[in-house]
Design a protein around this motif. Structure first.
Motif, PDB file in Angstrom:
ATOM      1  N   GLU A 183       0.881  -1.206   0.175  1.00 14.46           N
ATOM      2  CA  GLU A 183       0.268  -0.169   0.017  1.00 14.46           C
ATOM      3  C   GLU A 183       0.774   1.058   0.063  1.00 14.46           C
ATOM      4  O   GLU A 183       1.368   1.801   1.005  1.00 14.46           O
ATOM      5  N   GLY A 184       1.063   1.673  -1.204  1.00 15.30           N
ATOM      6  CA  GLY A 184       2.261   3.030  -1.407  1.00 15.30           C
ATOM      7  C   GLY A 184       1.556   4.416  -1.244  1.00 15.30           C
ATOM      8  O   GLY A 184       2.391   5.106  -0.914  1.00 15.30           O
ATOM      9  N   ASP A 185       0.357   4.458  -1.313  1.00 13.50           N
ATOM     10  CA  ASP A 185      -0.340   5.767  -1.463  1.00 13.50           C
ATOM     11  C   ASP A 185      -0.328   6.271  -0.043  1.00 13.50           C
ATOM     12  O   ASP A 185      -0.787   5.908   0.820  1.00 13.50           O
ATOM     13  N   PRO A 186       0.535   7.413   0.045  1.00 15.19           N
ATOM     14  CA  PRO A 186       0.561   7.997   1.387  1.00 15.19           C
ATOM     15  C   PRO A 186      -0.753   8.483   1.743  1.00 15.19           C
ATOM     16  O   PRO A 186      -1.003   9.644   1.374  1.00 15.19           O
ATOM     17  N   GLY A 187      -1.323   8.095   2.643  1.00 10.05           N
ATOM     18  CA  GLY A 187      -2.633   8.456   2.909  1.00 10.05           C
ATOM     19  C   GLY A 187      -3.840   7.500   2.750  1.00 10.05           C
ATOM     20  O   GLY A 187      -5.075   7.998   3.283  1.00 10.05           O
ATOM     21  N   ALA A 188      -3.415   6.240   2.528  1.00 12.07           N
ATOM     22  CA  ALA A 188      -4.531   5.209   2.612  1.00 12.07           C
ATOM     23  C   ALA A 188      -4.024   4.040   3.120  1.00 12.07           C
ATOM     24  O   ALA A 188      -2.862   3.637   3.265  1.00 12.07           O
ATOM     25  N   PHE A 189      -5.113   3.643   4.062  1.00  9.41           N
ATOM     26  CA  PHE A 189      -4.603   2.475   5.132  1.00  9.41           C
ATOM     27  C   PHE A 189      -5.618   1.353   5.024  1.00  9.41           C
ATOM     28  O   PHE A 189      -5.697   0.727   6.025  1.00  9.41           O
ATOM     29  N   MET A 190      -6.631   1.561   4.194  1.00 10.54           N
ATOM     30  CA  MET A 190      -7.356   0.251   4.150  1.00 10.54           C
ATOM     31  C   MET A 190      -6.841  -1.327   4.034  1.00 10.54           C
ATOM     32  O   MET A 190      -7.312  -2.025   4.711  1.00 10.54           O
TER      33      MET A 190
ATOM     34  N   LYS B  83      20.753   3.989  18.033  1.00 16.83           N
ATOM     35  CA  LYS B  83      20.063   3.234  19.171  1.00 16.83           C
ATOM     36  C   LYS B  83      18.498   3.001  18.909  1.00 16.83           C
ATOM     37  O   LYS B  83      17.838   2.204  18.621  1.00 16.83           O
ATOM     38  N   TYR B  84      17.990   4.260  18.499  1.00 16.82           N
ATOM     39  CA  TYR B  84      16.644   4.809  18.332  1.00 16.82           C
ATOM     40  C   TYR B  84      16.523   5.162  16.902  1.00 16.82           C
ATOM     41  O   TYR B  84      16.911   6.149  16.451  1.00 16.82           O
ATOM     42  N   LEU B  85      15.770   4.518  16.266  1.00 19.37           N
ATOM     43  CA  LEU B  85      15.436   4.945  14.612  1.00 19.37           C
ATOM     44  C   LEU B  85      14.228   5.769  14.644  1.00 19.37           C
ATOM     45  O   LEU B  85      13.000   4.981  14.862  1.00 19.37           O
ATOM     46  N   ILE B  86      14.226   6.886  14.440  1.00 20.08           N
ATOM     47  CA  ILE B  86      12.799   7.637  14.511  1.00 20.08           C
ATOM     48  C   ILE B  86      12.343   7.671  13.009  1.00 20.08           C
ATOM     49  O   ILE B  86      13.134   8.159  12.263  1.00 20.08           O
ATOM     50  N   MET B  87      11.007   7.215  12.743  1.00 18.93           N
ATOM     51  CA  MET B  87      10.669   7.107  11.470  1.00 18.93           C
ATOM     52  C   MET B  87       9.502   8.152  11.472  1.00 18.93           C
ATOM     53  O   MET B  87       8.336   7.752  11.959  1.00 18.93           O
ATOM     54  N   LEU B  88       9.698   9.273  10.834  1.00 20.42           N
ATOM     55  CA  LEU B  88       8.867  10.363  10.799  1.00 20.42           C
ATOM     56  C   LEU B  88       7.944  10.328   9.634  1.00 20.42           C
ATOM     57  O   LEU B  88       8.542  10.385   8.608  1.00 20.42           O
ATOM     58  N   CYS B  89       6.742  10.042   9.912  1.00 17.73           N
ATOM     59  CA  CYS B  89       5.790   9.866   8.925  1.00 17.73           C
ATOM     60  C   CYS B  89       5.582  11.231   7.925  1.00 17.73           C
ATOM     61  O   CYS B  89       5.380  12.553   8.369  1.00 17.73           O
ATOM     62  N   LYS B  90       5.784  11.237   6.535  1.00 18.24           N
ATOM     63  CA  LYS B  90       5.791  12.419   5.802  1.00 18.24           C
ATOM     64  C   LYS B  90       4.412  11.909   4.947  1.00 18.24           C
ATOM     65  O   LYS B  90       4.587  12.569   3.773  1.00 18.24           O
ATOM     66  N   GLY B  91       3.557  11.330   5.145  1.00 18.80           N
ATOM     67  CA  GLY B  91       2.420  10.968   4.319  1.00 18.80           C
ATOM     68  C   GLY B  91       1.490  12.169   4.331  1.00 18.80           C
ATOM     69  O   GLY B  91       1.674  13.177   4.818  1.00 18.80           O
ATOM     70  N   THR B  92       0.544  12.213   3.352  1.00 17.01           N
ATOM     71  CA  THR B  92      -0.242  13.334   2.900  1.00 17.01           C
ATOM     72  C   THR B  92      -1.164  13.887   4.155  1.00 17.01           C
ATOM     73  O   THR B  92      -1.043  15.076   4.432  1.00 17.01           O
TER      74      THR B  92
END
Lengths: 582, 170
Positions: A183-190, B83-92
């Motif tokens: 699921e690659g679309d950032p903003g979709a999580f169904m 030691k801690y990997l921060i994965m910051l979400c940059k989704g829409t």
């Protein structure tokens, strides 16, 4: 009594595990007769952590936003005392969020325990596959899917029966079924929600698809960012094998089918079929020219069918209830239901499954409750980086493949990101181009270099350096990138720019000619100021990270514009509304 | 795994003892390169050039090709991480809800940029495409040997509190 706690990724992120541990601890301490169990995400993500308590008559009370500190009261009054704590239960208004939906794909999500196959079986699970392998031919299965009108839920909306039929008719004995769970679309999580909340429905859908096209092996290509989904799938596959639903000679029919998981490694372009296949083979995920289509030459050059998670999760329901029942929902050309991921500036974010053709308004206002903080609705972004922004004026558009495509956006995988007056549309276009530029595999010049050039233009516009002719240049580049790219990524990458120019051209013009950002979001184009309403409380000067604010106690403060980094902390901290943004 | 290392010493086998069973299982299975790289990264935290050379010997795939695959996918790292990997979400959804200001806040607090590691080796910041928790935007996931923890509804200040608390534990 049964205490069921929603533990999808969103539930866990809000602390559901701690809540569950607290229930277990208190129930054990008080020696109460209650079992604690888990379920997936019911879709009302904004209310997590969610706890359902079933009393011995089967009556359910749903508690929302249950943090560990609330648990003692619920245990004492409800579990020990038998009286539900109504103040903490879900409100009538929030119940509507679910009542207005029609659930096919999400039928079991948030209802059954995804780690227990018996609960799936009790919900009529694995009955469709039994019916299929013992009483139907492959052609009859494909015909049923054709009647249902099911179309691919991953983006393009291609008829599912056609793909199955093509793979079936391809010569050869060795065929593969691939499930695209990347699921690659950032903003979709169904897809994540289905994988975590009802993995067996995907497995059953895959077995049916395998039977229809004559494949004996299925591969799930799952995002590595979804560790919980992979974990639950592995449990589900082990249980299915134990029950004889996966493996050799299913239901004594002579049909063999097994499934394995391949974790993706993070590349948006792998949503494209040929790129996905390259990735499965351990290569760089770069698309190739079609034909030959995967149905003829796919995974290891064998006939391969690729379907999305949501598409396959519909399949058991269709075969169990009949294609006509599915086709009765939705519109003439877009049949059935679709899951949408409502997020962004929305009051009630979560997963919504509705029949196709429902107006956007009904989804955003009817179910989603409207815009956060009652701000003004500006646009909704659909289809992610391949889609576009639909403006408020088109809010009555029915949500189906044809009507959404007419607006310039696409249904895509069903992400709906709602935006309000504070979202800058030029910045949104810049955001998506930044995404596609990074994700372009680099094979086609127009995609690789063109997206970079478009991004540069958008960046200079948002930084206040836009030039006369930039809009036209963007439009020209957009057409060339669309024409000059091999795969869907490049062909659709300009869509977010084109739709924002189409509906919000005035915002582009304001940025370029008036050096003004109407949404007050582009930092280079705004200034913070302090008005006479300032009481001199000094709070803003303390909050300012760069020391740009000065002034005497009880005297009006001023902002040094040369030092100001426009972080907005002063605005947030001011109790007297004395700070303005222009 | 008895072949000699290209640099002429035998220390490699000892260096990669944990990886050996993975290679025994997958080295000769076609199409397993990504799986091998994922397992190697799980063990060592990143893919060193030595690890790439070692995998190359076992699989017969040229190091250049392995490097090509490793750099194509966002999951793979060629440098050690904190030691801690921060994965910051940059989704829409996170972007719309202010992920950029959260990033500023993290960068300001830890004095690092995206992709960098703090001097004390505690934190690495990585921006990622989407974690799929869009209703809780803005979101970040912190990965460590103790497991993954997701934090939602972040604000400029709450993210600093979370990081301060983790730093205390570290």
């Amino acid at each position: 009594m049964k205490v069921i706690i929603g533990q999808g990724s969103c539930g866990v992120a809000t602390g559901a595990k701690k809540t569950a541990a607290e229930f277990e601890k208190l129930i054990a301490e008080k020696n109460l007769n209650a079992v604690v169990d888990l379920t997936g995400c019911v879709g009302t993500c904004y209310l997590e952590p969610i706890v359902d308590i079933y009393d011995d008559n089967g009556e359910m009370t749903r508690y929302v936003k249950v943090q560990p500190e609330n648990v003692a009261e619920i245990v004492e009054k409800h579990i020990a005392g038998g009286t539900p704590v109504t103040e903490m239960a879900i409100s009538e208004e929030d119940e509507q969020f679910l009542e207005k939906q029609q659930r096919v794909v999400l039928r079991n999500c948030g209802v059954i325990n995804p780690e227990n196959i018996e609960e799936y079986i009790a919900a009529d699970g694995y009955k469709a596959i039994e019916k299929v392998v013992t009483s139907m031919t492959a052609d009859e299965v494909i015909e049923e899917i054709k009647i249902s009108g099911l179309r691919g839920r991953g983006g393009a909306g291609f008829p599912t029966w056609f793909k199955w039929d093509a793979a079936k008719k391809s010569p050869g004995n060795e065929k593969y079924l691939v499930c695209n769970a990347d699921e690659g679309d950032p903003g979709a999580f169904m897809d994540r929600s289905v994988l975590e909340g009802d993995p067996h429905s995907l497995l059953e859908g895959m077995i049916i698809a395998g039977y229809a096209m004559g494949a004996n092996e299925g591969v799930i290509y799952c995002r590595a960012e979804y560790p919980l989904a992979i974990h639950r799938l592995e449990i589900a596959m082990d249980q299915a094998r134990e029950k004889g639903f996966l493996g050799k000679n299913l239901f004594g029919s002579g049909f063999d089918f097994d499934i394995r998981i391949k974790a993706g490694a993070g590349a948006f372009v792998c949503g494209e079929e040929t790129a996905l296949i390259a990735s499965l083979e351990g290569e760089r995920g770069m698309p190739r020219l079609k034909p030959p289509f995967p149905a003829a030459k796919g995974y290891w050059q064998k006939p391969t069918d690729i379907n999305n998670v949501e598409t396959l999760a519909n399949v058991p329901w269709i075969l169990y209830n009949g294609g006509a029942a599915f086709g009765a929902m939705g519109t003439e050309k877009s049949k059935g239901t679709k899951v949408f991921a409502l997020a962004g500036k929305i009051k009630k974010g979560g997963l919504v499954e509705v029949p196709m053709g429902l107006p956007l308004k009904d989804v955003i206002y009817g179910i989603g409750g409207g815009i956060k903080d009652d701000k003004e609705f500006k646009a909704v972004q659909m289809g992610g980086p391949s889609g576009g922004c639909i403006p408020a004026s088109l809010i009555d558009t029915p949500v189906d493949y044809e009507n959404i495509t007419k607006t310039g956006a696409i249904v895509g995988s069903g992400g709906m990101i709602v935006m309000d007056e504070t979202t800058c549309m030029v910045d949104m276009a810049r955001y998506f181009l930044d995404f596609t530029r990074k994700e372009s595999c680099g094979k086609c010049n127009y995609c690789r270099i063109g997206t970079k050039r478009m991004l540069e233009i958008l960046e200079r516009i948002t930084e206040g350096n836009g030039k006369d002719g930039d809009i036209e240049l963007l439009e020209e580049l957009a057409v060339k990138i669309k024409d000059g790219s091999l795969c869907g990524l490049g062909q659709t990458a300009p869509n977010p720019v084109l739709t924002t120019i189409k509906y919000f051209r005035n915002e582009y013009e304001d940025h370029i000619y008036k050096k003004k950002c109407t949404a007050k979001s582009c930092k280079a184009l705004i200034t913070y100021d302090i008005t006479d309403a300032c009481k001199g409380c000094t709070l803003c000067s303390k909050k300012c990270p760069v020391g740009a604010i000065s002034g005497e106690v009880k005297g009006k403060h001023v902002i040094d514009q040369d030092k100001c980094v426009k972080c907005g902390r002063c605005l947030e901290s001011c109790k007297f509304k004395a700070i303005t943004v222009e | 795994m008895n072949e000699k290392c290209c640099c002429g010493d035998h220390t490699m086998d000892q260096q990669f003892t944990e990886l050996a069973p993975v290679l025994d299982k997958y080295a000769k299975v076609p199409g397993s390169l990504i799986t091998i790289l994922q397992k190697a990264q799980d063990i060592y935290g990143y893919l060193s050039m030595d690890a790439i050379n070692y995998i190359s010997q076992a699989t017969g795939i040229k190091p250049a090709k392995i490097y090509g695959v490793a750099t194509f996918y966002s999951q793979f790292r060629l440098k050690p991480v904190g030691k801690y990997l921060i994965m910051l979400c940059k989704g829409t959804a996170c972007h719309v809800n202010g992920a950029d200001t959260i990033e500023e806040s993290i960068c300001e607090y830890l004095e690092i940029k995206d992709g960098e590691t703090t001097k004390d080796g505690v934190f690495t910041l990585n921006n990622v495409a989407c974690l799929g928790c869009c209703s809780l935007a803005p979101v970040m996931m912190v990965k460590s040997a103790d497991g993954d923890e997701t934090y939602g509804n972040l604000t400029k200040d709450s993210v600093k509190e979370v990081l301060a608390e983790i730093r205390e534990r570290a």
